[in-house]
Design a protein around this motif. Structure first.
Motif, PDB file in Angstrom:
ATOM      1  N   ASN A   1      -1.093  -4.206 -12.931  1.00 28.91           N
ATOM      2  CA  ASN A   1      -1.334  -2.769 -13.062  1.00 28.91           C
ATOM      3  C   ASN A   1      -2.740  -2.498 -12.536  1.00 28.91           C
ATOM      4  O   ASN A   1      -3.693  -2.350 -13.294  1.00 28.91           O
ATOM      5  N   TYR A   2      -2.862  -2.443 -11.211  1.00 33.16           N
ATOM      6  CA  TYR A   2      -4.177  -2.370 -10.588  1.00 33.16           C
ATOM      7  C   TYR A   2      -4.821  -1.000 -10.764  1.00 33.16           C
ATOM      8  O   TYR A   2      -6.049  -0.894 -10.795  1.00 33.16           O
ATOM      9  N   GLY A   3      -4.035   0.038 -10.872  1.00 34.21           N
ATOM     10  CA  GLY A   3      -4.608   1.367 -11.072  1.00 34.21           C
ATOM     11  C   GLY A   3      -5.308   1.478 -12.409  1.00 34.21           C
ATOM     12  O   GLY A   3      -6.468   1.909 -12.493  1.00 34.21           O
ATOM     13  N   TYR A   4      -4.620   1.069 -13.463  1.00 34.04           N
ATOM     14  CA  TYR A   4      -5.243   1.105 -14.789  1.00 34.04           C
ATOM     15  C   TYR A   4      -6.375   0.092 -14.884  1.00 34.04           C
ATOM     16  O   TYR A   4      -7.386   0.346 -15.534  1.00 34.04           O
ATOM     17  N   GLY A   5      -6.218  -1.053 -14.223  1.00 37.48           N
ATOM     18  CA  GLY A   5      -7.297  -2.031 -14.196  1.00 37.48           C
ATOM     19  C   GLY A   5      -8.558  -1.466 -13.562  1.00 37.48           C
ATOM     20  O   GLY A   5      -9.673  -1.720 -14.018  1.00 37.48           O
ATOM     21  N   ALA A   6      -8.395  -0.689 -12.491  1.00 41.06           N
ATOM     22  CA  ALA A   6      -9.547  -0.066 -11.841  1.00 41.06           C
ATOM     23  C   ALA A   6     -10.225   0.933 -12.778  1.00 41.06           C
ATOM     24  O   ALA A   6     -11.457   1.029 -12.815  1.00 41.06           O
ATOM     25  N   ALA A   7      -9.425   1.672 -13.550  1.00 39.10           N
ATOM     26  CA  ALA A   7     -10.002   2.611 -14.519  1.00 39.10           C
ATOM     27  C   ALA A   7     -10.807   1.856 -15.578  1.00 39.10           C
ATOM     28  O   ALA A   7     -11.892   2.298 -15.976  1.00 39.10           O
ATOM     29  N   ILE A   8     -10.293   0.713 -16.023  1.00 40.37           N
ATOM     30  CA  ILE A   8     -11.023  -0.109 -16.992  1.00 40.37           C
ATOM     31  C   ILE A   8     -12.333  -0.603 -16.382  1.00 40.37           C
ATOM     32  O   ILE A   8     -13.379  -0.611 -17.041  1.00 40.37           O
ATOM     33  N   ALA A   9     -12.281  -1.017 -15.113  1.00 35.93           N
ATOM     34  CA  ALA A   9     -13.482  -1.518 -14.448  1.00 35.93           C
ATOM     35  C   ALA A   9     -14.577  -0.455 -14.414  1.00 35.93           C
ATOM     36  O   ALA A   9     -15.764  -0.754 -14.661  1.00 35.93           O
ATOM     37  N   TRP A  10     -14.215   0.783 -14.121  1.00 33.15           N
ATOM     38  CA  TRP A  10     -15.212   1.853 -14.084  1.00 33.15           C
ATOM     39  C   TRP A  10     -15.703   2.199 -15.487  1.00 33.15           C
ATOM     40  O   TRP A  10     -16.876   2.527 -15.674  1.00 33.15           O
ATOM     41  N   ALA A  11     -14.826   2.095 -16.476  1.00 36.19           N
ATOM     42  CA  ALA A  11     -15.265   2.310 -17.857  1.00 36.19           C
ATOM     43  C   ALA A  11     -16.262   1.234 -18.271  1.00 36.19           C
ATOM     44  O   ALA A  11     -17.264   1.520 -18.937  1.00 36.19           O
TER      45      ALA A  11
ATOM     46  N   LEU B   1       0.822  -1.214   0.000  1.00 37.59           N
ATOM     47  CA  LEU B   1       0.000   0.000   0.000  1.00 37.59           C
ATOM     48  C   LEU B   1       0.851   1.257   0.000  1.00 37.59           C
ATOM     49  O   LEU B   1       0.404   2.324  -0.433  1.00 37.59           O
ATOM     50  N   ALA B   2       2.074   1.138   0.477  1.00 38.81           N
ATOM     51  CA  ALA B   2       2.963   2.302   0.508  1.00 38.81           C
ATOM     52  C   ALA B   2       3.425   2.711  -0.887  1.00 38.81           C
ATOM     53  O   ALA B   2       3.906   3.834  -1.083  1.00 38.81           O
ATOM     54  N   ASP B   3       3.278   1.806  -1.855  1.00 41.21           N
ATOM     55  CA  ASP B   3       3.724   2.092  -3.221  1.00 41.21           C
ATOM     56  C   ASP B   3       2.651   2.737  -4.084  1.00 41.21           C
ATOM     57  O   ASP B   3       2.876   2.978  -5.273  1.00 41.21           O
ATOM     58  N   ILE B   4       1.463   2.974  -3.522  1.00 38.05           N
ATOM     59  CA  ILE B   4       0.399   3.608  -4.293  1.00 38.05           C
ATOM     60  C   ILE B   4       0.796   5.045  -4.624  1.00 38.05           C
ATOM     61  O   ILE B   4       1.137   5.829  -3.738  1.00 38.05           O
ATOM     62  N   GLU B   5       0.741   5.355  -5.916  1.00 33.61           N
ATOM     63  CA  GLU B   5       1.179   6.678  -6.391  1.00 33.61           C
ATOM     64  C   GLU B   5       0.026   7.386  -7.097  1.00 33.61           C
ATOM     65  O   GLU B   5      -0.584   6.828  -8.014  1.00 33.61           O
ATOM     66  N   PHE B   6      -0.272   8.593  -6.666  1.00 35.00           N
ATOM     67  CA  PHE B   6      -1.356   9.359  -7.270  1.00 35.00           C
ATOM     68  C   PHE B   6      -0.943   9.830  -8.665  1.00 35.00           C
ATOM     69  O   PHE B   6       0.117  10.436  -8.848  1.00 35.00           O
ATOM     70  N   VAL B   7      -1.807   9.563  -9.660  1.00 32.97           N
ATOM     71  CA  VAL B   7      -1.517   9.975 -11.038  1.00 32.97           C
ATOM     72  C   VAL B   7      -2.655  10.789 -11.637  1.00 32.97           C
ATOM     73  O   VAL B   7      -2.629  11.109 -12.832  1.00 32.97           O
ATOM     74  N   GLY B   8      -3.663  11.101 -10.839  1.00 34.92           N
ATOM     75  CA  GLY B   8      -4.762  11.913 -11.328  1.00 34.92           C
ATOM     76  C   GLY B   8      -5.568  11.211 -12.409  1.00 34.92           C
ATOM     77  O   GLY B   8      -5.981  10.061 -12.252  1.00 34.92           O
ATOM     78  N   LEU B   9      -5.775  11.878 -13.536  1.00 39.58           N
ATOM     79  CA  LEU B   9      -6.592  11.345 -14.624  1.00 39.58           C
ATOM     80  C   LEU B   9      -5.763  10.634 -15.685  1.00 39.58           C
ATOM     81  O   LEU B   9      -6.284  10.330 -16.769  1.00 39.58           O
ATOM     82  N   ASP B  10      -4.513  10.323 -15.376  1.00 38.46           N
ATOM     83  CA  ASP B  10      -3.641   9.696 -16.373  1.00 38.46           C
ATOM     84  C   ASP B  10      -4.179   8.344 -16.838  1.00 38.46           C
ATOM     85  O   ASP B  10      -4.084   8.004 -18.027  1.00 38.46           O
ATOM     86  N   ASN B  11      -4.726   7.557 -15.911  1.00 43.32           N
ATOM     87  CA  ASN B  11      -5.256   6.247 -16.292  1.00 43.32           C
ATOM     88  C   ASN B  11      -6.410   6.374 -17.291  1.00 43.32           C
ATOM     89  O   ASN B  11      -6.497   5.620 -18.267  1.00 43.32           O
ATOM     90  N   PHE B  12      -7.291   7.348 -17.053  1.00 48.24           N
ATOM     91  CA  PHE B  12      -8.428   7.536 -17.948  1.00 48.24           C
ATOM     92  C   PHE B  12      -7.985   8.151 -19.274  1.00 48.24           C
ATOM     93  O   PHE B  12      -8.560   7.845 -20.327  1.00 48.24           O
ATOM     94  N   ALA B  13      -6.963   9.016 -19.228  1.00 46.71           N
ATOM     95  CA  ALA B  13      -6.435   9.587 -20.471  1.00 46.71           C
ATOM     96  C   ALA B  13      -5.824   8.494 -21.343  1.00 46.71           C
ATOM     97  O   ALA B  13      -6.014   8.477 -22.569  1.00 46.71           O
ATOM     98  N   TYR B  14      -5.098   7.579 -20.711  1.00 49.15           N
ATOM     99  CA  TYR B  14      -4.522   6.462 -21.468  1.00 49.15           C
ATOM    100  C   TYR B  14      -5.609   5.527 -21.982  1.00 49.15           C
ATOM    101  O   TYR B  14      -5.505   4.985 -23.091  1.00 49.15           O
ATOM    102  N   LEU B  15      -6.664   5.364 -21.188  1.00 47.15           N
ATOM    103  CA  LEU B  15      -7.764   4.474 -21.576  1.00 47.15           C
ATOM    104  C   LEU B  15      -8.425   4.946 -22.863  1.00 47.15           C
ATOM    105  O   LEU B  15      -8.776   4.132 -23.728  1.00 47.15           O
TER     106      LEU B  15
END
Length: 313
Positions: free
Chosen positions: A281-291, A58-72
């Motif tokens: 890549n759980y951050g991008y995976g979460a963005a896909i899940a919401w999409a 959990l300490a490695d979680i890094e905030f990237v804002g809307l980058d995941n959705f922009a890449y999506l």
């Protein structure tokens, strides 16, 4: 002078509270499990969608804002999975509902051994999808498949089902149809049995044909049932995962190798699974899940309105 706390209203409230406590305690386990295994993951997924995380600490979680959705938005593989999902939904849902209606009409005709047929048709729905995937994998096997063996009897050359894009789609859609025809047929049958006999008698007296009776009497009478099956099939079809995963991606090393030949079996949820649990890549995976959630919701609403509008006509 009596204190407010000892008033009859306060005593009544305390008595009602004591009576309600056992009831709240009785339903508490459900809500505790819901919060732990449903609500909390949804909230955490929404949080992860704006972060980058490999799933280890959990300490490695890094905030990237809307980058995941922009890449999506520019991810061609994701949009390929969206197209595959819609194609597989159409190839499986439309035949499923048509066949289910035909089966329901036959069962409604009071044929012999109807109870046995009901059990047989519903059996695939309570069978493990994984087991059915193994079975259909052997049926559509390119070299030793049962289907190719059947075609060989008629002198037809072998078809490399799982080595071609459309062959893979046909195999996955066939598995979905086989799994869900019986379930929808029993729902339709329940609706058919609720239609008053007087309606059919009136149609017969008016000289209506079998097709006219079905179109103008049966369908309008079971419109809510049809609407329910269409909506539920839409939601289920848009979230298709197990069928494609078992038949094409059991040994996938990463998201680029998931979905079989040409990623022809890559659905939206399968892509989410591969990105999150294969690429870590759980951050991008979460963005896909919401999409996926947004796409399913929009398509379901559109489908529901179209079906309801046609039924009203």
């Amino acid at each position: 002078m009596r204190s407010p706390s000892s008033s009859p209203d306060s005593a009544t409230r305390r008595r009602k509270l004591r009576e309600a406590v056992p009831c709240y305690l009785g339903i508490a386990p459900y809500y505790i499990l819901y919060v732990c295994f449903s609500a909390t993951p949804v909230v955490f997924t929404a949080y992860l969608a704006f972060h980058k995380w490999d799933g280890f600490s959990l300490a490695d979680i890094e905030f990237v804002g809307l980058d995941n959705f922009a890449y999506l938005i520019h991810d061609s593989v994701f949009w390929h999975s969206v197209a595959n999902t819609f194609i597989l939904w159409f190839m499986s849902t439309v035949p499923t509902l048509i066949l289910a209606m035909c089966v329901a009409l036959m069962l409604h005709a009071n044929i012999r051994y109807s109870t046995t047929f009901k059990v047989m048709y519903f059996l695939p729905n309570i069978t493990s999808i994984v087991a059915m995937g193994v079975l259909f994998g052997s049926i559509f096997s390119s070299r030793f498949g049962l289907l190719n063996g059947f075609l060989h009897v008629f002198g037809i050359d072998q078809i490399p089902w799982m080595q071609t894009e459309w062959g893979t789609k046909i195999a996955i859609a066939s598995l979905s149809v086989w799994a869900w025809v019986g379930y929808n047929a029993l729902i339709y049958l329940a609706g058919l049995q609720s239609v008053p006999v007087e309606h059919y008698e009136a149609a017969k007296l008016d000289g209506a044909s079998t097709w006219q009776t079905f179109r103008y009497v049966t369908l309008p009478s079971i419109q809510p049932i049809v609407l329910f099956t269409v909506v539920m099939s839409t939601i289920g079809g848009m979230q298709s995962f197990t069928e494609a995963q078992v038949m094409t991606s059991g040994n996938a090393a990463n998201s680029l190798s998931a979905g079989g030949v040409g990623q022809s079996g890559l659905t939206m949820v399968l892509y989410f699974w591969a990105v999150a649990f294969k690429d870590n890549n759980y951050g991008y995976g979460a963005a896909i899940a919401w999409a996926v959630f947004i796409i399913v919701m929009i398509f379901t609403i559109i489908n529901w309105r179209l079906t309801k509008h046609k039924g009203a006509r």
